[in-house]
Design an enzyme around this catalytic site. Structure first.
Site, PDB file in Angstrom:
ATOM      1  N   GLU A  40      12.051  14.376  15.762  1.00  0.00           N
ATOM      2  CA  GLU A  40      11.343  15.462  15.080  1.00  0.00           C
ATOM      3  C   GLU A  40      10.986  15.015  13.670  1.00  0.00           C
ATOM      4  O   GLU A  40      11.854  14.568  12.909  1.00  0.00           O
ATOM      5  CB  GLU A  40      12.220  16.717  14.986  1.00  0.00           C
ATOM      6  CG  GLU A  40      12.443  17.435  16.291  1.00  0.00           C
ATOM      7  CD  GLU A  40      13.161  18.768  16.106  1.00  0.00           C
ATOM      8  OE1 GLU A  40      12.984  19.651  16.955  1.00  0.00           O
ATOM      9  OE2 GLU A  40      13.902  18.930  15.103  1.00  0.00           O
ATOM     10  N   CYS A  41       9.721  15.146  13.311  1.00  0.00           N
ATOM     11  CA  CYS A  41       9.233  14.873  11.953  1.00  0.00           C
ATOM     12  C   CYS A  41       9.674  13.485  11.491  1.00  0.00           C
ATOM     13  O   CYS A  41       9.151  12.492  11.958  1.00  0.00           O
ATOM     14  CB  CYS A  41       9.685  15.986  11.001  1.00  0.00           C
ATOM     15  SG  CYS A  41       8.708  16.064   9.480  1.00  0.00           S
ATOM     16  N   GLY A  42      10.640  13.381  10.583  1.00  0.00           N
ATOM     17  CA  GLY A  42      11.088  12.068  10.137  1.00  0.00           C
ATOM     18  C   GLY A  42      11.598  11.215  11.280  1.00  0.00           C
ATOM     19  O   GLY A  42      11.386   9.992  11.308  1.00  0.00           O
TER      20      GLY A  42
END
Length: 436
Positions: free
Chosen positions: A327-329
């Site tokens: 997720e994201c990073g």
């Protein structure tokens, strides 16, 4: 029976978090059980709440969660003496289009739970106008009740007197007024507060905030303004399916943005979670059946992540036979490369073709509704997932098959579709709930 209050404000940046922590610790120091919640999609503040109260805090979100889910989450406060829900942004700030049970505004939670609102007002650069703002917020929406205000960062006794007189004329109670006090300021970075676990002195800072607030706020009056509250039984709990039975979870300063209610829901469904640290060059547990990389700050640690061969090789080996999701990073680290703020390109794990740059910064912020085009761990193709996106990195390349069709809260299609290649998948949004 617990008593409930919402801590909100006219806008961001006026000190809601600091004052919530101070109140919580001050009451805890008096021997009371204090339970905190965070209204809205902030995955950093709950850890501060836990540090102040000694009890886990979770997010409640009217855009992403239905009333039953919110009722289930807040029921953990049933044994507390006082329950505090810290708001996000301004009291009525949400998105334009209604979600599952509201627009994501703090006012939704206040009305839904019947908890009065304590407004934190920073009257810097104004005096009587602060009373007009408070009165406007008090009268804006039926069903949202104002308990009173706390003034923060008052400039002088004369300044305080002017504001107090105006609020008194408006019939609004003032619980206290805090002069400026740099010693209780929480450090920040580009995605919000520096995380609680990164601050060795966080306990001392909260203690000082509690001492300072106790000197300047009538804690008894604030407590008396709270609404008596008994949690309503929830027909259903969290609608969350664990991504696997044994989950290897990346967890350190670069991978820490995961909603506490998600981890609790996974465990409640029988999943086992083992953590590992990519920054310490650890590989995921070989006995796990899925690996999950949360968001965080990989852009601040890109060089170290690129140099940690044991982590990268271990993750690649894991992904040969089992699913890995980021997720994201975490999604960025599953990609081919990440360019840091200085323009230096760092090789990532290469499980996806995604390439991102933090040197080309642009804020991406908002709720997301994703319809999965293909499965991801815990969710089948066709599932509708609600989440939130907040990052500054720019996509340089996203060549793999799109994971989902993703819309913002207004229904507009966005380019951050997520990706899937083999056993690896990722999204830029942080999952909050699946539509029932």
């Amino acid at each position: 029976m617990a008593a409930g209050l919402v801590i909100s404000a006219p806008a961001s940046g006026v000190g809601k978090t600091t004052l919530t922590l101070a109140l919580a610790r001050a009451w805890r120091n008096r021997g009371l059980k204090v339970q905190c919640f965070k209204s809205g999609p902030d995955y950093i503040d709950p850890a501060f709440h836990a540090a102040a109260t000694g009890r886990p805090s979770v997010n409640v979100d009217s855009w992403a969660m239905d009333r039953s889910t919110i009722a289930h989450l807040v029921s953990r406060g049933s044994d507390a003496d006082i329950v505090l829900a810290e708001g996000s942004m301004g009291l009525f700030d949400g998105v334009a289009a209604r979600g599952v049970s509201g627009t994501g505004a703090t006012a939704d939670i206040a009305e839904m739970l019947g908890w009065p609102v304590v407004l934190v007002i920073d009257p810097s650069g104004q005096a009587q106008t602060a009373a007009a703002i408070a009165a406007g917020l008090r009268d804006y929406r039926a069903g949202v009740r104002l308990a009173g205000v706390m003034l923060n960062r008052v400039a002088s006794p004369r300044h305080e007197d002017l504001v107090r007189r105006a609020l008194d004329d408006a019939g609004i109670a003032v619980f206290g007024a805090l002069p400026r006090h740099a010693e209780i300021s929480l450090p920040k970075r580009h995605l919000g507060l520096v995380q609680a676990e990164e601050q060795a002195e966080i306990g001392k800072l909260i203690d000082e905030a509690a001492r300072f607030v106790s000197e300047h706020v009538d804690l008894d009056a604030v407590m008396q303004s709270a609404a008596s509250w008994s949690p309503q039984p929830a027909a259903n709990g969290l609608n969350v399916t664990p991504p696997g039975q044994r989950i290897a979870l990346a967890r350190d300063a670069a991978f820490s943005f995961v909603y506490p209610h998600m981890l609790e829901a996974w465990r409640a469904a029988g999943a086992e979670i083992s953590t590992f640290s990519p920054l310490a060059d650890e590989a995921p547990d070989a006995g796990a059946d899925v690996c999950w990389l949360p968001g965080g700050y990989p852009e601040l640690h890109a060089g170290k992540i690129a140099a940690n061969a044991r982590f990268r090789n271990g993750l690649r080996a894991f992904a040969e036979t089992r699913p890995v999701h980021g997720e994201c990073g975490g999604y960025m680290v599953l990609g081919t490369a990440l360019t840091d703020a200085d323009g230096i390109r760092h090789e990532m794990t290469g499980l996806l073709g995604l390439e991102t740059s933090f040197a080309k910064r642009r804020m991406h912020l908002g709720y997301r509704l994703a319809s999965l085009a293909m499965p991801m761990p815990g969710h089948k193709a066709g599932a509708r997932l609600r989440g939130h996106e907040f990052h500054y990195s720019t996509i340089i390349a996203q060549p793999d098959a799109p994971l989902a069709v993703v819309h913002d809260a207004t229904g507009s299609v966005i380019a951050e579709t997520g990706s899937r290649r083999g056993h690896a998948s990722g999204t830029f949004f942080h999952l909050i709930a699946e539509d029932r």
